[in-house]
Every structure is written in C-alpha cells, then in structure tokens.
Design an enzyme around this catalytic site. Structure first.
Site, PDB file in Angstrom:
ATOM      1  N   GLU A  89       7.366   1.026  -7.239  1.00  0.00           N
ATOM      2  CA  GLU A  89       8.886   0.937  -6.636  1.00  0.00           C
ATOM      3  C   GLU A  89       8.843  -0.253  -5.900  1.00  0.00           C
ATOM      4  O   GLU A  89       7.869  -0.820  -5.211  1.00  0.00           O
ATOM      5  CB  GLU A  89       8.725   2.153  -5.851  1.00  0.00           C
ATOM      6  CG  GLU A  89       8.213   3.662  -6.300  1.00  0.00           C
ATOM      7  CD  GLU A  89       8.330   4.486  -5.520  1.00  0.00           C
ATOM      8  OE1 GLU A  89       7.988   5.841  -5.671  1.00  0.00           O
ATOM      9  OE2 GLU A  89       8.659   4.365  -4.192  1.00  0.00           O
ATOM     10  N   CYS A 102      10.802  -4.822  -0.036  1.00  0.00           N
ATOM     11  CA  CYS A 102       9.498  -4.053   0.246  1.00  0.00           C
ATOM     12  C   CYS A 102       8.903  -3.997  -1.180  1.00  0.00           C
ATOM     13  O   CYS A 102       9.441  -3.244  -1.983  1.00  0.00           O
ATOM     14  CB  CYS A 102       9.719  -2.820   0.907  1.00  0.00           C
ATOM     15  SG  CYS A 102       8.361  -1.789   1.171  1.00  0.00           S
ATOM     16  N   CYS A 109      -2.647   3.995  -5.044  1.00  0.00           N
ATOM     17  CA  CYS A 109      -3.367   3.327  -3.867  1.00  0.00           C
ATOM     18  C   CYS A 109      -4.487   3.941  -3.818  1.00  0.00           C
ATOM     19  O   CYS A 109      -4.751   5.282  -3.753  1.00  0.00           O
ATOM     20  CB  CYS A 109      -2.455   3.487  -2.722  1.00  0.00           C
ATOM     21  SG  CYS A 109      -3.250   2.576  -1.200  1.00  0.00           S
ATOM     22  N   CYS A 113      -4.547   7.793   2.402  1.00  0.00           N
ATOM     23  CA  CYS A 113      -3.873   8.267   3.758  1.00  0.00           C
ATOM     24  C   CYS A 113      -3.254   9.659   3.359  1.00  0.00           C
ATOM     25  O   CYS A 113      -2.409   9.683   2.653  1.00  0.00           O
ATOM     26  CB  CYS A 113      -2.971   7.089   4.285  1.00  0.00           C
ATOM     27  SG  CYS A 113      -3.458   5.484   4.676  1.00  0.00           S
ATOM     28  N   CYS A 116       0.739  10.010   2.978  1.00  0.00           N
ATOM     29  CA  CYS A 116       1.626   9.135   2.197  1.00  0.00           C
ATOM     30  C   CYS A 116       1.857   9.451   0.822  1.00  0.00           C
ATOM     31  O   CYS A 116       0.521   9.768  -0.021  1.00  0.00           O
ATOM     32  CB  CYS A 116       0.826   7.648   2.296  1.00  0.00           C
ATOM     33  SG  CYS A 116       1.530   6.380   1.537  1.00  0.00           S
ATOM     34  N   CYS A 332       7.160   5.069   0.936  1.00  0.00           N
ATOM     35  CA  CYS A 332       6.321   4.512  -0.068  1.00  0.00           C
ATOM     36  C   CYS A 332       5.970   5.753  -1.134  1.00  0.00           C
ATOM     37  O   CYS A 332       5.237   6.806  -0.756  1.00  0.00           O
ATOM     38  CB  CYS A 332       4.811   4.167   0.543  1.00  0.00           C
ATOM     39  SG  CYS A 332       5.069   3.249   1.928  1.00  0.00           S
TER      40      CYS A 332
END
Ligand code: SAH
Length: 354
Positions: A89, A102, A109, A113, A116, A332
């Site tokens: 994205e 962004c 990832c 986290c 997220c 995100c």
C-alpha cells in the site's frame, strides 16, 4: 519482463548497446520523474525506434493498481499488486500546501507490533529500490500538473531499516535533482529501532529525518507491544539514537501510539518524560487508528489530554499527529488486509487516469 525502474543503473549500458547517445538516459529520467506519462510511447522527444526498443525490453511499471481509494479529506490510497505476487500500500496525504506520500518498504512486516495490521502475517520479502520508487511515481501521478510531492515518509508496510539497501537506493533518487528533487530534511525514515542500522545511517551521514517508534516507556511494556524489542532492548535503541544525533546534528522524533488502558496512563507519561529528558528529541503522539479484529482502542480525549499535560509539564516537545484517511483504512496494512479477506479477488475501483 523487467520494469525500467528496476534497471535504471543498467540504462547507460543498455543505451550504448542500442547505439544511442548518453544524454538519452537523462531524457528518460525526466519523463519518469517529472511528468505524468505512463508509457514509453509517450516519450515524444525520443526517436520512435528507441521508444519501441524500450517497450520491447522493459515494462513501464512492475505492479498493477488493484484498488484506488479516495477519502473525503483528500487522502488517496493505492493498493498495488507486484509482479510475481504480493501486495503493498502507499498513500498520498494533502495537508495545506503539503503533498506528503507514505511509502512501503517491504511486503508485510517482520516486527510483529501487536496493534498494527501490516505485520499480522509476517514478512514476505523486501522491496527493490525500483518498487519503492514506483510507489512514489504512481502517487505523484495522482496530482494535478501544477502540484509536486513535497514530503516522503517511509511509514507504510515493513520496517525501512530492515531493508536498508532498497530504501537508501530509492531515497537517493527521491532526493536527487535528477529524480524527484525532494530535500532530505523532508524525507522521514520511521523504524521500530534497529540499532546497527541506525548507526549505519549516521555513519553514512544521511540527512534524512529519523523517527523511532517507541510506544512504551520501559522494556517490559514495550516487549508486549513491540515483540521484537525482546531481542533489542530500549537501552541499545536510545544509545544508537544518541549516536545518530551526535554524528548528524539532526534531532530525532520518537513516535508513541496511544492505546487505551495499555500505555496511556499517568505513570506511563511520567516514565516516558524521564526517558526522554535531556535528549533534545521530539515526541510524536499518534492516537490509535483501530484495526478491525484487533482488541485495541483509541483513548478518550481526557486520557489523551492528561498524557499530554504531564509530558509538557516536564518540558518535552510533543506533537500530536492528525489522523487522516480514516474512512479509507489509511493506517498501515489496513487496506491490504481488507482486500485479502474479500473473496474473490477485488475488482479495480476508480483506476487512475492514464
Ligand atoms: N515499521 C516502521 C513504520 C511503521 S508505520 C515503524 O515501526 O516505525 C509508522 C507508525 O505508525 C509506527 O510508529 C507504527 O507503530 C504506527 N502504527 C501502526 N499501526 C497503527 C495504527 N493502527 N494506528 C496508529 N498508528 C499505527
């Protein structure tokens, strides 16, 4: 076929093999970085034969736009499907005269986290410099002719410091007058905090702005929210940031996502103030943007104001980030997730004009 943005370093040799003069490379870069065109055919100051050779040997893009969403506040978001699979994205934010993008650095990832959306399924791979640049160029093509990108934040999917070669290659072109010409001060790298990569950035004397996602004032809580912290520890991150500040003279930003009941209590604010005291760093507080299916909540305004007051009273410079694009899942990894759960494959919406 390989995309031209992935072959920019080989372009001079390729042109030589076509019997073309060197200056053609500059012409091609201009078309890519300074115009809105999306085909080799449209590079009207190149000889027809060269345009045909380019189209024969390269593709223009290395991804397809599979969703394009527009928010009522002017935010636009693209979901790109990469050649060979994987979705990323990228977002365009409009704020006054600022045109900030962004950009993602990885597919997924690895940092994990807990709040997220990007890391819920781990990381698939790092992006090439060309794929990172492609996001920038696709987003710049959403602007009218008289507007230019002004700021870049590496705050999309992935951790940019876990893909230093890809990210640095892309940012060099973003920064260069031959590329997008965006000054390094207007480019932010946001990371969970990988000490050796922070030191490397400092040693390379990169002028980019560095933001570190802290999210907690102590290791116990940070490891719950940012599991990779178990292997790193806050002390090593703070030392590396000190090194970065000394080496580059550039102030860092610490980011802190406020999660109701978890890290927003007065004792957290006080402990955070103690950690940040004397570091000359900025604190950027981000109210949580809820992710469907996750149990975390945004604190109410009383809790947010209380948190802010305690830090301000201790002299910490604190900024609150505005939430943007809530109605288009701009946080995100949210759009990718929504599309991934939609069956069957998503139908393209509002594809950008070519
Ligand atoms: N991997 C990088 C970039 C992540 S995105 C990093 O960790 O910094 C930039 C910031 O948005 C990070 O601080 C990240 O923790 C935060 N973030 C992620 N999901 C969020 C959400 N749903 N609401 C608010 N902030 C979020």
């Amino acid at each position: 076929m390989t995309a031209i943005l992935n072959q920019l370093d080989k372009l001079p040799d390729w042109l030589a093999a076509q019997g073309q003069p060197k200056f053609r490379a500059g012409q091609i870069l201009k078309w890519l970085f300074e115009t809105r065109i999306e085909s080799f055919e449209a590079m009207s100051d190149l000889p027809k034969g060269l345009r045909e050779a380019l189209a024969r040997d390269f593709s223009f893009w290395s991804s397809d736009v599979i969703a394009h969403e527009r928010s009522s506040d002017g935010t636009e978001k693209l979901l790109l499907r990469l050649n060979g699979g994987g979705e990323i994205e990228c977002v365009l934010l409009r704020d006054g005269i600022r045109r900030t993008i962004c950009v993602s650095s990885q597919v997924g990832c690895a940092m994990g986290c807990v709040f997220c959306a990007s890391g819920l399924n781990g990381v698939e791979r790092s992006l090439t410099s060309g794929e990172i640049i492609e996001q920038m160029l696709r987003l710049s093509r959403l602007l009218p002719d008289d507007e230019r990108l002004s700021h870049i934040v590496m705050m999309g999917m992935g951790d940019p410091l876990a893909n230093l070669p890809g990210v640095l290659g892309a940012l060099e072109l973003a920064n260069s007058p031959k590329g997008l010409g965006i000054s390094a001060r207007r480019i932010t790298i946001s990371t969970v905090g990988i000490p050796q990569a922070i030191r490397k950035l400092a040693d390379l004397d990169c002028r980019y702005h560095l933001a570190i996602s802290l999210h907690a004032p102590n290791d116990e809580l940070r490891t719950k929210l940012v599991p990779v912290n178990a292997k790193i520890g806050m002390a090593a991150i703070l030392e590396a940031s000190e090194y970065f500040f000394e080496k580059t003279g550039r102030r860092l930003t610490f980011e802190y996502v406020l999660l109701a009941g978890l890290n927003d209590q007065p004792e957290h604010a006080q402990e955070l103030a103690d950690v940040l005291a004397g570091r000359g760093a900025l604190l950027n507080v981000i109210p949580y943007n809820p992710v469907e299916g996750l149990p975390y909540r945004t604190p109410n305004s009383d809790a947010i104001n209380r948190f802010r007051r305690i830090l301000e009273e201790q002299g910490i410079v604190i900024k609150f980030r505005q939430r943007k694009g809530d109605d288009i899942n701009a946080a995100c990894g949210q759009l990718r997730r929504q599309v991934a759960s939609a069956v069957p494959a998503v139908v393209p919406l509002n594809l950008p004009k070519t």
